[in-house]
Structure formats: C-alpha cells, structure tokens
Scaffold this active site. Structure first.
Site, mmCIF file in Angstrom:
data_model
loop_
_atom_site.group_PDB
_atom_site.id
_atom_site.type_symbol
_atom_site.label_atom_id
_atom_site.label_comp_id
_atom_site.label_asym_id
_atom_site.label_seq_id
_atom_site.Cartn_x
_atom_site.Cartn_y
_atom_site.Cartn_z
ATOM 1 N N LYS A 112 -60.252 35.491 1.424
ATOM 2 C CA LYS A 112 -61.039 35.012 0.287
ATOM 3 C C LYS A 112 -61.327 36.117 -0.735
ATOM 4 C CE LYS A 112 -62.869 30.886 2.397
ATOM 5 N NZ LYS A 112 -62.314 30.960 3.768
HETATM 6 C C1 LIG Z 1 -61.566 29.941 4.411
HETATM 7 C C2 LIG Z 1 -60.716 30.354 5.571
HETATM 8 C C3 LIG Z 1 -59.633 29.555 6.022
HETATM 9 C C4 LIG Z 1 -59.304 28.213 5.404
HETATM 10 O O1 LIG Z 1 -58.788 28.326 4.109
HETATM 11 P P1 LIG Z 1 -58.731 27.041 3.130
HETATM 12 O O2 LIG Z 1 -58.324 27.563 1.808
HETATM 13 O O3 LIG Z 1 -60.139 26.500 3.131
HETATM 14 O O4 LIG Z 1 -57.768 26.088 3.720
HETATM 15 C C5 LIG Z 1 -58.865 30.029 7.079
HETATM 16 N N1 LIG Z 1 -59.143 31.198 7.690
HETATM 17 C C6 LIG Z 1 -60.176 31.989 7.291
HETATM 18 C C7 LIG Z 1 -60.434 33.255 8.021
HETATM 19 C C8 LIG Z 1 -60.989 31.601 6.223
HETATM 20 O O5 LIG Z 1 -62.029 32.388 5.841
#
Ligand SMILES: *Cc1c(COP(=O)(O)O)cnc(C)c1O
Length: 462
Positions: A112
């Site tokens: 993220k």
């Molecule tokens: C947010 C997240 C996901 C999922 O990603 P999306 O874009 O919501 O599908 C998977 N793994 C981790 C570690 C995350 O923080």
C-alpha cells in the site's frame, strides 16, 4: 483525460478532482473515460529505466494538465525516496518460471506504500496550489491506516485521522500508527470491529454538514489515484522478464480488488498479460463469484491474512462496469441488489470477466503449509498474504508463461503466523528496528458518531 462514474449519474471530473473527492456523488467509483495505449515500442523503451522513470511514463497520460511534467517527476521521486530498496519493487525467483515481486520495501512494509506515498505528495501539491486544506479520515484493519499515516504525516495542508478496531490489529501495525510524532497525525482506537470503523466513516461522509465543515477527504482503495500508482509495477516486472516480446501472468493476493484491478488496467493499456489470477483466503466471495457468477455476501471469518478479510470487494465494481459494457445503470442496479445480500452476474458479463481473470481460494492450513514449504525449498520467508499468492501461483503456473506472484507484505509485519509455520521470527528491517521501543500516542474512542465528529472538529481547530 476525464473520469466518469461507474454508476453514470455523477459529473465527469479531472484527475485531480477525482483524486481529491475519492467517491463519486452517485455512490459510484471513478474510472478513466478512455484507457491510454502504450505500443510495443513504448513498452520496449522501458527496458533498463529506473522505477521512477517507468512510473512517470506509465502514469503521465492519466494525470492531465494539473501537474507539469517537471512537478510530476519530482513528486514521484519524493514518493519513493523513503523505500528500503533501490529497485523499489525487486523480483526474486521461487521456482522454475515462478517469480515473486517484492512490494514490501516501503516505509510500512506493505504494498500500500506504493500508492499512498505517491498520493500524499499529489495531495500536498494540489492543495497548496489551490490554497485548500482537507481532513482525511480513514478506517483500517491495519495496513491502509499505517500507510496513510506514514504518507501524510507532517504535510502542511492535511490532518489525518485513522480509525482502527481497538485490540484487533497486529502490534507492528498498531505501533506504525501510534508512534509517528507529527501533530497532524491522529490514531483513534475505536471500541468495536473493523466493520464499525468503516460504518462510522461512511456516516461521516453521509453527514454533509460535517463533511463540508471539515473538508472531508478519503484515501481508501477506491480512490482512483491509488489504483493508478499500482499499475506501474506490473509494467516494471513484466519488462524485466521480456515484455512486450514475452507474455507474463500474475497472481495477486486479493481483498478489495484494487491491486489486481491495476493489473487489468496495465493489460488494457497494452501490456501483454496472459492470466490475472485472483488468490483469496477463506473469505472467498470473489472466487465464488468468478466460479459461478453469484456475488453473495456472508460473514467475515477472521484469518491469519487479515488484510484480505473482506465481506464486499469494493473495487470489483470497476471490473463489473467494463464487463457490463460500461452500462452505469446496470451497475447501479447490481449495487442496489447487493444491499439485500447479493446479485447474480449475467452470463455475458461473467464470460467477459473470465477472459481476464482466474481465481482460487487458499485455506488457513494451506497458507501455513505454504509458508513452511517456501522457507524450506524456495529460500523465502513469506507473509501469510504473500503465501496465499505463492500457493496459487505454484498451482496455476505453466511452462510456457512466466508467473509473477505479488508479495504484498513483509513477513515481519505478521511475525506470529510466520513463526508458527516456519519456526523463525522474522526481524524488522534495520531502518525500523526500534519500532518496539518508540512511545505510543493514541486516543481511545467510543463507537459513536457524534463523539467522533466532535473530537475531529476540536483537533483540527487547534
Ligand atoms: C490490502 C492488502 C491486500 C489486498 O489488496 P486489495 O487491493 O485490497 O485486493 C493483500 N495483502 C496485503 C498485505 C494488504 O495489505
């Protein structure tokens, strides 16, 4: 470049307006009116470029005139300067023709950061130019909140409030939210579950008087600018394995469908992607839907991969919009049915989705077994989310096409599950080794809208 709503009832906006508003006023999500194309020559020319240069070329056509070339390049440079790896998104090999794209070298150790660090810079620049100030409120089950705080801390035109469920995030996640010292950061531990945090956030957006008085802004994964920033590493990784002259496939640990939707955009732009594989944990609404067309909500079952514990996958609406030939009315109708518990995707739309997406579900036991297996035979310590991806990537890879699995978080972010499976307790990277010693600053708040709004108003008045 203009952005339109997936429900067809809100005015088209520029990139900057869509970024600053987040959700469309008709409840829909913004998508680009047309998808810019990169030719095989354009893609070949990415060979050997830095991550930042690739990011500039891939994102530039989406951004419009709000930012000059020079400013945009400068913001990209600032966004990724704090990463702990020069390549930003390096790749390692797991098995013959199976590669792991490490997206966890950012400041909060999850993918993220790629999007959040960039939109922190874009917000700051846009708000300064406009002479405006906003209040960002976010709800998190852990990773989004820490990434948002890290991205917006210390910025002049933004206050950032993050609601997380008290006692229900990992210690690393909590400390990443409670230890930044900047006065514009406000970590709020809410008495309740993640669903309560999200519900109160929604209440605030629907309380227009409050919304306008604090200039509320959202940075959750439905913000188009976040999806866009994630398109870049699909290009950088595919090019390093031979694109556009060789096809690749991707497996993506999926929750809200934001990350994998970025892969779909890359494909639509012209990147030769063979398969996009959705990997879910036991909360498998997407796998069920892609299997039989029934998008039916059920209870969330807490797992060892908490960032994928979702009931409704909000970005899936963007994929549906295209699968229904961009018919906003049809999408609006599906979303109305969702309020009653679910809907059935039409046969035509399901076929359109399956042209791009495969899916698979991984159980808790299989996740732990994959962490054990990868540690023993691939030389790789995986976080539970990445292990779900790697398991599906192993099962789905074929000898003809390289499979790239996205590693979405660093194993040290989820040390308990990793230790249980491997016997190893992964250490934090050196640059944050003192996280457990830093002092924490957090306000415990009741699950009550008025109390929350009052607190936010008091804090930003200071
Ligand atoms: C947010 C997240 C996901 C999922 O990603 P999306 O874009 O919501 O599908 C998977 N793994 C981790 C570690 C995350 O923080």
């Amino acid at each position: 470049m203009r952005y339109i709503s997936t429900r067809g009832q809100a005015p088209a906006l520029t990139f900057e307006e869509a970024m600053l508003s987040g959700l469309a006023r008709d409840g829909g999500l913004y998508v680009p009116e047309t998808i810019p194309h990169m030719s095989a020559g354009d893609i070949r020319a990415l060979n050997g470029l830095s991550y930042e240069e690739t990011a500039f070329r891939v994102m530039r056509p989406f951004v419009g005139d709000g930012f000059t070339d020079e400013v945009f390049a400068d913001l990209i440079a600032k966004a990724y300067a704090g990463f702990g790896h020069n390549a930003r998104a390096p790749m390692v090999q797991l098995a013959p023709n199976h590669f792991l794209l490490e997206l966890f070298h950012g400041p909060t150790l999850a993918f993220k950061d790629f999007a959040m660090q960039l939109i922190g810079q874009l917000f700051q620049e846009a708000l300064e130019r406009r002479g405006e100030r906003v209040t960002i409120v976010g709800a998190t089950s852990g990773d989004t909140g820490s990434a948002a705080i890290e991205a917006f801390k210390g910025l002049d035109n933004v206050d950032v409030f993050i609601l997380y469920p008290h006692g229900r995030v990992s210690e690393v996640q909590r400390r990443q939210m409670t230890t930044p010292l900047e006065s514009n950061v406000h970590a709020l531990a809410l008495d309740g579950h993640f669903d309560d945090c999200q519900a109160r956030l929604k209440d605030m957006f629907n309380h227009f008087e409050f919304r306008d008085s604090v200039r509320l802004a959202g940075v959750n994964s439905i913000n188009w600018a976040r999806v866009l920033a994630q398109v870049v590493y699909y290009f950088s990784s595919a090019v390093s394995l031979g694109a556009p002259d060789r096809k690749v496939s991707f497996t993506v640990p999926t929750g809200n469908f934001g990350d994998i939707f970025a892969g779909y955009i890359a494909k639509r732009m012209g990147l030769p992607i063979d398969r996009l594989v959705v990997a879910t944990n036991q909360n498998d609404i997407l796998h069920r839907c892609l299997s039989d067309g029934a998008y039916q909500t059920s209870q969330v079952h807490p797992s060892i991969s908490p960032s994928m514990d979702i009931q409704v996958s909000s970005n899936f609406e963007r994929a549906l919009f295209d699968a229904y030939d961009r018919d906003g009315k049809a999408v609006g109708q599906l979303m109305d049915e969702l309020k009653q518990g679910g809907f059935k995707v039409s046969q035509g739309a399901l076929e359109a989705l399956r042209e791009h997406f495969d899916s698979a579900r991984v159980s808790e036991d299989e996740t732990l077994a994959m962490i054990t297996h990868a540690n023993a035979t691939m030389g790789e310590l995986l976080c539970p989310h990445s292990a779900i991806g790697a398991k599906v990537g192993e099962d789905m890879r074929d000898p003809a096409t390289p499979m790239i699995t996205l590693a979405t978080a660093h194993p040290a972010k989820f040390p308990d599950a990793v230790e249980k499976a491997s016997g190893l307790r992964p250490p934090l990277p050196n640059r944050m080794a003192d996280l457990y010693e830093r002092s924490e600053r957090v306000t415990q708040v009741p699950n009550d809208l008025t109390a929350l709004e009052t607190l936010i108003q008091e804090r930003i008045a200071k």
